[in-house]
Design a protein around this motif. Structure first.
Motif, PDB file in Angstrom:
ATOM      1  N   GLU A  35       5.561  -0.993   4.288  1.00 11.05           N
ATOM      2  CA  GLU A  35       4.263  -2.050   4.569  1.00 11.05           C
ATOM      3  C   GLU A  35       3.695  -2.224   3.349  1.00 11.05           C
ATOM      4  O   GLU A  35       3.407  -1.356   2.588  1.00 11.05           O
ATOM      5  CB  GLU A  35       3.462  -1.564   5.720  1.00 11.05           C
ATOM      6  N   PRO A  36       3.156  -3.397   3.084  1.00  4.05           N
ATOM      7  CA  PRO A  36       2.610  -3.922   1.847  1.00  4.05           C
ATOM      8  C   PRO A  36       1.144  -3.184   1.750  1.00  4.05           C
ATOM      9  O   PRO A  36       0.381  -3.038   2.795  1.00  4.05           O
ATOM     10  CB  PRO A  36       2.346  -5.204   1.957  1.00  4.05           C
ATOM     11  N   ALA A  37       0.745  -2.799   0.649  1.00  2.00           N
ATOM     12  CA  ALA A  37      -0.591  -2.012   0.517  1.00  2.00           C
ATOM     13  C   ALA A  37      -1.384  -3.099  -0.617  1.00  2.00           C
ATOM     14  O   ALA A  37      -0.726  -3.494  -1.673  1.00  2.00           O
ATOM     15  CB  ALA A  37      -0.408  -0.837   0.220  1.00  2.00           C
ATOM     16  N   THR A  38      -2.760  -3.135  -0.479  1.00  2.65           N
ATOM     17  CA  THR A  38      -3.494  -3.971  -1.406  1.00  2.65           C
ATOM     18  C   THR A  38      -4.513  -3.097  -2.094  1.00  2.65           C
ATOM     19  O   THR A  38      -5.054  -2.223  -1.657  1.00  2.65           O
ATOM     20  CB  THR A  38      -4.103  -5.092  -0.518  1.00  2.65           C
ATOM     21  N   TYR A  39      -4.411  -3.297  -3.407  1.00  2.00           N
ATOM     22  CA  TYR A  39      -5.400  -2.735  -4.311  1.00  2.00           C
ATOM     23  C   TYR A  39      -6.205  -3.748  -5.172  1.00  2.00           C
ATOM     24  O   TYR A  39      -5.825  -4.993  -5.644  1.00  2.00           O
ATOM     25  CB  TYR A  39      -4.724  -1.632  -5.035  1.00  2.00           C
ATOM     26  N   LEU A  40      -7.487  -3.055  -5.431  1.00  5.21           N
ATOM     27  CA  LEU A  40      -8.084  -3.958  -6.528  1.00  5.21           C
ATOM     28  C   LEU A  40      -8.186  -2.927  -7.698  1.00  5.21           C
ATOM     29  O   LEU A  40      -8.903  -1.868  -7.811  1.00  5.21           O
ATOM     30  CB  LEU A  40      -9.526  -4.189  -6.176  1.00  5.21           C
ATOM     31  N   LEU A  41      -7.577  -3.608  -8.691  1.00  4.22           N
ATOM     32  CA  LEU A  41      -7.593  -2.683 -10.197  1.00  4.22           C
ATOM     33  C   LEU A  41      -8.434  -3.275 -11.071  1.00  4.22           C
ATOM     34  O   LEU A  41      -8.250  -4.386 -11.397  1.00  4.22           O
ATOM     35  CB  LEU A  41      -6.032  -2.723 -10.535  1.00  4.22           C
ATOM     36  N   GLU A  42      -9.313  -2.559 -11.639  1.00  2.00           N
ATOM     37  CA  GLU A  42     -10.309  -2.809 -12.649  1.00  2.00           C
ATOM     38  C   GLU A  42     -10.060  -2.079 -14.157  1.00  2.00           C
ATOM     39  O   GLU A  42     -10.031  -0.937 -13.848  1.00  2.00           O
ATOM     40  CB  GLU A  42     -11.690  -2.788 -12.347  1.00  2.00           C
ATOM     41  N   ILE A 125      -9.547  -6.519 -17.180  1.00  2.00           N
ATOM     42  CA  ILE A 125      -8.669  -7.352 -16.597  1.00  2.00           C
ATOM     43  C   ILE A 125      -8.706  -7.026 -15.375  1.00  2.00           C
ATOM     44  O   ILE A 125      -8.684  -5.713 -14.929  1.00  2.00           O
ATOM     45  CB  ILE A 125      -7.331  -6.926 -17.198  1.00  2.00           C
ATOM     46  N   THR A 126      -9.059  -7.690 -14.189  1.00  2.64           N
ATOM     47  CA  THR A 126      -9.160  -7.241 -12.950  1.00  2.64           C
ATOM     48  C   THR A 126      -7.753  -7.933 -12.225  1.00  2.64           C
ATOM     49  O   THR A 126      -7.395  -8.862 -12.523  1.00  2.64           O
ATOM     50  CB  THR A 126     -10.387  -8.054 -12.262  1.00  2.64           C
ATOM     51  N   THR A 127      -7.291  -7.130 -11.414  1.00  4.04           N
ATOM     52  CA  THR A 127      -5.989  -7.373 -10.637  1.00  4.04           C
ATOM     53  C   THR A 127      -5.839  -7.011  -9.249  1.00  4.04           C
ATOM     54  O   THR A 127      -6.281  -6.098  -8.783  1.00  4.04           O
ATOM     55  CB  THR A 127      -4.856  -6.449 -11.230  1.00  4.04           C
ATOM     56  N   ASP A 128      -5.729  -8.297  -8.294  1.00 10.14           N
ATOM     57  CA  ASP A 128      -5.515  -8.167  -7.244  1.00 10.14           C
ATOM     58  C   ASP A 128      -4.325  -8.047  -6.884  1.00 10.14           C
ATOM     59  O   ASP A 128      -3.320  -8.817  -7.124  1.00 10.14           O
ATOM     60  CB  ASP A 128      -6.177  -9.351  -6.331  1.00 10.14           C
ATOM     61  N   ARG A 129      -3.714  -6.714  -6.411  1.00  7.72           N
ATOM     62  CA  ARG A 129      -2.369  -6.383  -6.251  1.00  7.72           C
ATOM     63  C   ARG A 129      -1.888  -5.977  -4.911  1.00  7.72           C
ATOM     64  O   ARG A 129      -2.655  -5.266  -4.273  1.00  7.72           O
ATOM     65  CB  ARG A 129      -2.219  -5.105  -7.248  1.00  7.72           C
ATOM     66  N   THR A 130      -0.791  -6.464  -4.640  1.00 12.41           N
ATOM     67  CA  THR A 130      -0.317  -6.103  -3.402  1.00 12.41           C
ATOM     68  C   THR A 130       1.240  -5.606  -3.636  1.00 12.41           C
ATOM     69  O   THR A 130       1.878  -6.176  -4.519  1.00 12.41           O
ATOM     70  CB  THR A 130       0.145  -7.452  -2.327  1.00 12.41           C
ATOM     71  N   VAL A 131       1.213  -4.184  -3.236  1.00 12.15           N
ATOM     72  CA  VAL A 131       2.512  -3.661  -3.497  1.00 12.15           C
ATOM     73  C   VAL A 131       3.443  -3.198  -2.497  1.00 12.15           C
ATOM     74  O   VAL A 131       2.993  -2.667  -1.243  1.00 12.15           O
ATOM     75  CB  VAL A 131       2.000  -2.084  -4.181  1.00 12.15           C
ATOM     76  N   THR A 132       4.621  -3.639  -2.507  1.00 14.15           N
ATOM     77  CA  THR A 132       5.606  -3.397  -1.403  1.00 14.15           C
ATOM     78  C   THR A 132       6.639  -2.354  -1.978  1.00 14.15           C
ATOM     79  O   THR A 132       7.195  -2.668  -3.247  1.00 14.15           O
ATOM     80  CB  THR A 132       6.359  -4.728  -0.866  1.00 14.15           C
ATOM     81  N   THR A 133       7.014  -1.411  -1.340  1.00 16.86           N
ATOM     82  CA  THR A 133       7.906  -0.299  -1.838  1.00 16.86           C
ATOM     83  C   THR A 133       9.427  -0.546  -1.142  1.00 16.86           C
ATOM     84  O   THR A 133       9.342  -0.705  -0.102  1.00 16.86           O
ATOM     85  CB  THR A 133       7.400   0.977  -1.485  1.00 16.86           C
ATOM     86  N   VAL A 134      10.395  -0.505  -2.133  1.00 16.87           N
ATOM     87  CA  VAL A 134      11.600  -0.547  -1.597  1.00 16.87           C
ATOM     88  C   VAL A 134      12.085   0.889  -1.442  1.00 16.87           C
ATOM     89  O   VAL A 134      12.193   1.603  -2.258  1.00 16.87           O
ATOM     90  CB  VAL A 134      12.700  -1.396  -2.815  1.00 16.87           C
TER      91      VAL A 134
END
Length: 497
Positions: A35-42, A125-134
């Motif tokens: 399942e995709p997970a969403t993070y805010l990276l600063e 750098i700010t990154t809106d990241r959505t991570v999907t694990t294979v």
């Protein structure tokens, strides 16, 4: 806790904002996705004012958010397509009380690049990241696919704000075949090759430094060849420095070799660079070699005695004397090395070496053809080695003078080998053969020298009046094994000559 180390192997792509990600199910047989997970990276990125880290393909950041908040240093790796990442958790960065205070563990890893320059924030750098694990068929992670929307602000003079979207595909347990398949699938979905090597490079517009010498001309001058060789070994010295600080396998040895090769070039071609410029650097390299040598010699002795003791039923007091105490001494030598590599004197040596390469003062032989000067240097080194071999005949075999002369032959062979290797860019087979011959001599007599040094150490340990009789007995057996190993090495040397 100490810093953690890993090798990052990933693909990076530019994409249009909002581009739908492809279905990555079935990238390999039986694989699924989580399942995709969403993070805010600063993240705040640090570099020198003239971006020396970025120019040397390094990035240093302090990042919050995600699953690995902390300080991260990324630098080139020997793994194809990979980068080495060193991470320090916020809780472990004891000296980093302020957000702008780079942990000492990471600062020491970049000293060869930044020298005395200050590390300052150069971008946020700010990154809106959505991570999907294979995942594989057993649910084990093979890779992570990241969909990033990035907002970057350069803090350098004249810098601005930039926004873009990108995809990253990073291996976590998969192999090159998975990476190749993912590359094909993501390109088919509309991904393009990344326009920059990293988010930071895109934010501040810094490109890696070009090499001083890309290729040596066919008709190179003596000075051109010396600069070419010095640059190569300087780069090796820089690469092994951070690994030697963390006591990585063989790192101290390789850094010592790099320092010796630089010094060998300066002494083998005395008329190419003005002596007032070359001699001080050669002297400092000799001292650096001694500091590195203390650590390396203890490594060699530990390894030899661990192998010898593995054959014996050794009493505890002997194990303590040969292994436990030696490990303590090795750690002390490492501590001294780390201190030495952090001094202003060492950083000055690196600066002087750079000047020697980039702006040398030519000597009287600087403009002679490289082929001529190399022939003279290798020929002279070969003659010195063979003269030392002839002198060996004056002494009785296995006498102290004879053993000392073998040590001299080994040093002459090493000098010949390094001089011949410096001529490798000229592709002269005769010089290559001389180097190969010298390497054989150095290898066999190097083994013999190791046994001589270790036998002397064993004798010192045996002289301890508090040692048990069992320990003394085992020491005698160990000495006999070392003597036999040394005699075999000399026999191999004699056959090779």
């Amino acid at each position: 806790m100490s810093p953690s180390h890993s090798i990052e192997v990933e693909l990076k792509f530019d994409v249009d904002a909002g581009l739908p990600a492809p279905d990555l199910t079935g990238l390999v047989e039986g694989s699924t996705v989580g399942e995709p997970a969403t993070y805010l990276l600063e993240a705040t990125y640090f570099d020198t004012a003239d971006t020396l880290l970025a120019k040397n393909r390094m990035t240093l950041r302090r990042r919050t958010g995600g699953t690995d908040a902390g300080w991260h240093l990324k630098r080139p790796s020997s793994v194809p397509g990979g980068r080495k990442e060193t991470a320090v958790d916020f809780r472990d960065a004891a000296d980093a009380t302020a957000e702008t205070e780079v942990p000492a563990e990471l600062r020491s890893q970049v000293l060869t690049v930044i020298r005395s320059a200050e590390l300052v924030p150069v971008a946020t750098i700010t990154t809106d990241r959505t991570v999907t694990t294979v995942l594989d068929a057993d649910g084990v992670s093979l890779a992570e696919f990241c969909e990033d929307v990035v907002s970057a602000e350069s803090l350098l003079p004249g810098g601005g704000v930039n926004r873009w979207a990108e995809w990253e595909f990073e291996l976590t347990g998969g192999d090159a075949k998975l990476l190749k398949r993912a590359k094909s699938v993501l390109r088919e979905a509309g991904a393009r090759d990344a326009s920059s090597v990293s988010k930071l490079a895109r934010a501040i517009g810094t490109q890696p430094l070009d090499d001083l010498v890309r290729a040596l001309p066919k008709k190179a001058s003596a000075l051109g060849l010396v600069q070419y060789d010095l640059a190569a070994h300087r780069d090796a010295l820089h690469a092994w420095d951070p690994l030697a600080r963390e006591n990585a396998y063989d790192a101290v040895h390789q850094m010592r070799v790099a320092a010796r090769k630089i010094r060998s070039i300066l002494t083998s071609y005395p008329g190419v660079i003005a002596p007032e410029m070359a001699a001080p650097v050669a002297d400092e390299l000799r001292l650096l070699g001694e500091v590195l040598g203390d650590v390396r010699d203890r490594e060699v002795r530990l390894e030899a005695n661990e192998l010898l003791l593995a054959r014996e039923d050794a009493p505890a007091d002997l194990v303590k004397a040969l292994i436990d105490d030696e490990r303590v001494a090795h750690q002390q030598a490492l501590k001294s090395l780390r201190y030495g590599l952090s001094t202003a004197r060492y950083l000055t040596l690196l600066d002087d070496l750079d000047r020697l390469i980039n702006a040398p003062i030519p000597g009287p032989l600087a403009h002679r053809p490289a082929r001529d000067i190399v022939s003279d240097a290798v020929g002279g080194a070969y003659l010195r080695m063979t003269k030392a071999e002839k002198k060996l005949r004056k002494y009785s075999a296995w006498s102290p003078e004879w053993v000392e002369q073998l040590h001299t032959i080994r040093k002459r062979a090493k000098a010949l080998r390094y001089t011949a290797e410096s001529a490798a860019p000229l592709n002269r087979k005769a010089l290559d053969r001389a180097g190969t011959e010298a390497k054989r001599v150095q290898t066999h007599l190097g083994v013999f020298n190791d046994t001589v040094v270790n036998r002397a150490h064993l004798a010192e340990v045996a002289a301890n009046p508090g040692l048990s009789s069992d320990a003394v007995f085992v020491l005698g057996r160990m000495d006999a094994h070392e003597e036999s190993r040394g005699r075999r090495a000399v026999k191999k040397y004699r056959r090779s000559r």
